[in-house]
Design an enzyme around this catalytic site. Structure first.
Site, PDB file in Angstrom:
ATOM      1  CG  HIS A   1      -5.730  -3.224  -0.068  1.00  0.00           C
ATOM      2  ND1 HIS A   1      -4.865  -2.871  -1.003  1.00  0.00           N
ATOM      3  CD2 HIS A   1      -5.318  -2.383   0.805  1.00  0.00           C
ATOM      4  CE1 HIS A   1      -4.164  -1.677  -0.996  1.00  0.00           C
ATOM      5  NE2 HIS A   1      -4.294  -1.541   0.372  1.00  0.00           N
TER       6      HIS A   1
ATOM      7  CG  ASP B   1      -1.950   0.964   1.075  1.00  0.00           C
ATOM      8  OD1 ASP B   1      -2.911   0.963   0.245  1.00  0.00           O
ATOM      9  OD2 ASP B   1      -1.695   1.965   1.799  1.00  0.00           O
TER      10      ASP B   1
END
Length: 294
Positions: free
Chosen positions: A273, A102
């Site tokens: 994610h 991320d």
């Protein structure tokens, strides 16, 4: 709250002090977390990595227990990458492997571009480069990644809205980005830590500034790098979840092919994610041979 088996220390890296967790021995590997997390996102895979490597897990500036300077420019990924260079200098590490997820992955690839002599091998989890991600937006991606525009709004709009229920916003974000739309993959200490960040005005401001920098400074610097033909020299492993954000851009591995001289990619089935928490065994199966040079 340290990762089990890891020692925590505050390290002066120049402009800021970073909270750093460390364990293991051997070739150093630096793990960089993302939003809205901190070092805890590595708590499942870091102990396994520490069996083979000297594992160093900082909280990025603005997150966890690290310093949280004011202003958008302080959260440009070039500045945050300089923190990691400063950390390596403070720990007397000429080079290291780097694995980022991320926002930490954005710091990681900027570090590899700006200071290639410091990065041996690079791992990127669940992103495509900032400029490419913005360029890929359509209605579906805009709905999924709404936080990119929400958090980047001028202060204090997103800060005030998150302040109404910061821990609730963190829970919503975490659960909605997992494949199973659930908080079950996150440990209790990790959730407690993430929720505490969501309730801390200084941390919320830092996270918003992180995204404001992404929408402005980082996007501009990426464009400059592309125009100059910059390529990542370090061997690059790219991991993305079948239900994550890069999968929504069409051909995420193809995007990275334009940035890397030596690229390998693995799509992680059944992951959203947060791959390290959702499919830790698959992450380790991919990253261990990569960083071992196999």
């Amino acid at each position: 709250m340290a990762i089990e088996g890891f020692e925590q220390n505050m390290v002066d890296v120049g402009a800021v002090r970073l909270s750093v967790h460390r364990a293991g021995a051997g070739v150093p590997i630096i793990l960089l977390h993302g939003f809205p997390q901190n070092h805890h996102c590595w708590e499942t895979v870091a102990p396994a990595l520490a069996g083979q490597f000297d594992v160093i897990v900082p909280d990025l500036r603005g997150y966890g227990d690290s310093d949280a300077p004011e202003g958008v420019a302080a959260y440009a990924k070039r500045e945050m990458a300089r923190d990691i260079v400063g950390l390596m200098d403070a720990l007397d590490l000429p080079r290291a492997h780097v694995l980022g997820h991320d926002r930490g992955a954005r710091v990681a690839y900027r570090l590899a571009l700006d200071s290639p002599e410091r990065v041996d091998r690079l791992g990127i989890i669940e992103i495509v480069p900032t400029g490419d991600f913005w360029a890929a937006w359509d209605a579906d991606l805009a709905m999924a990644a709404y936080h990119w525009t929400f958090l980047a709004q001028p202060a204090p709009l997103p800060e005030r809205m998150i302040a109404a229920d910061g821990p609730g916003y963190v829970d919503w974000t975490l659960s909605s980005w997992t494949h199973g739309r659930s908080l079950e993959v996150f440990g209790c200490p990790a959730l407690e830590s993430y929720r505490a960040q969501g309730a801390d005005p200084d941390r919320v401001s830092a996270m918003c500034n992180d995204y404001r920098a992404g929408a402005t400074i980082d996007r501009r610097i990426d464009a400059e790098s592309r125009a100059a033909g910059a390529k990542i020299a370090a061997p690059l492993l790219f991991l993305w979840g079948s239900g994550g954000f890069p999968a929504k851009t069409g051909d995420p591995l193809g995007v990275w092919r334009d940035w890397a001289e030596d690229l390998r990619g693995v799509e992680l089935e059944g992951s959203g994610h947060f791959a390290m928490e959702e499919v830790p065994e698959a992450v380790l199966a991919a990253v261990l041979p990569h960083f071992a040079g196999a």
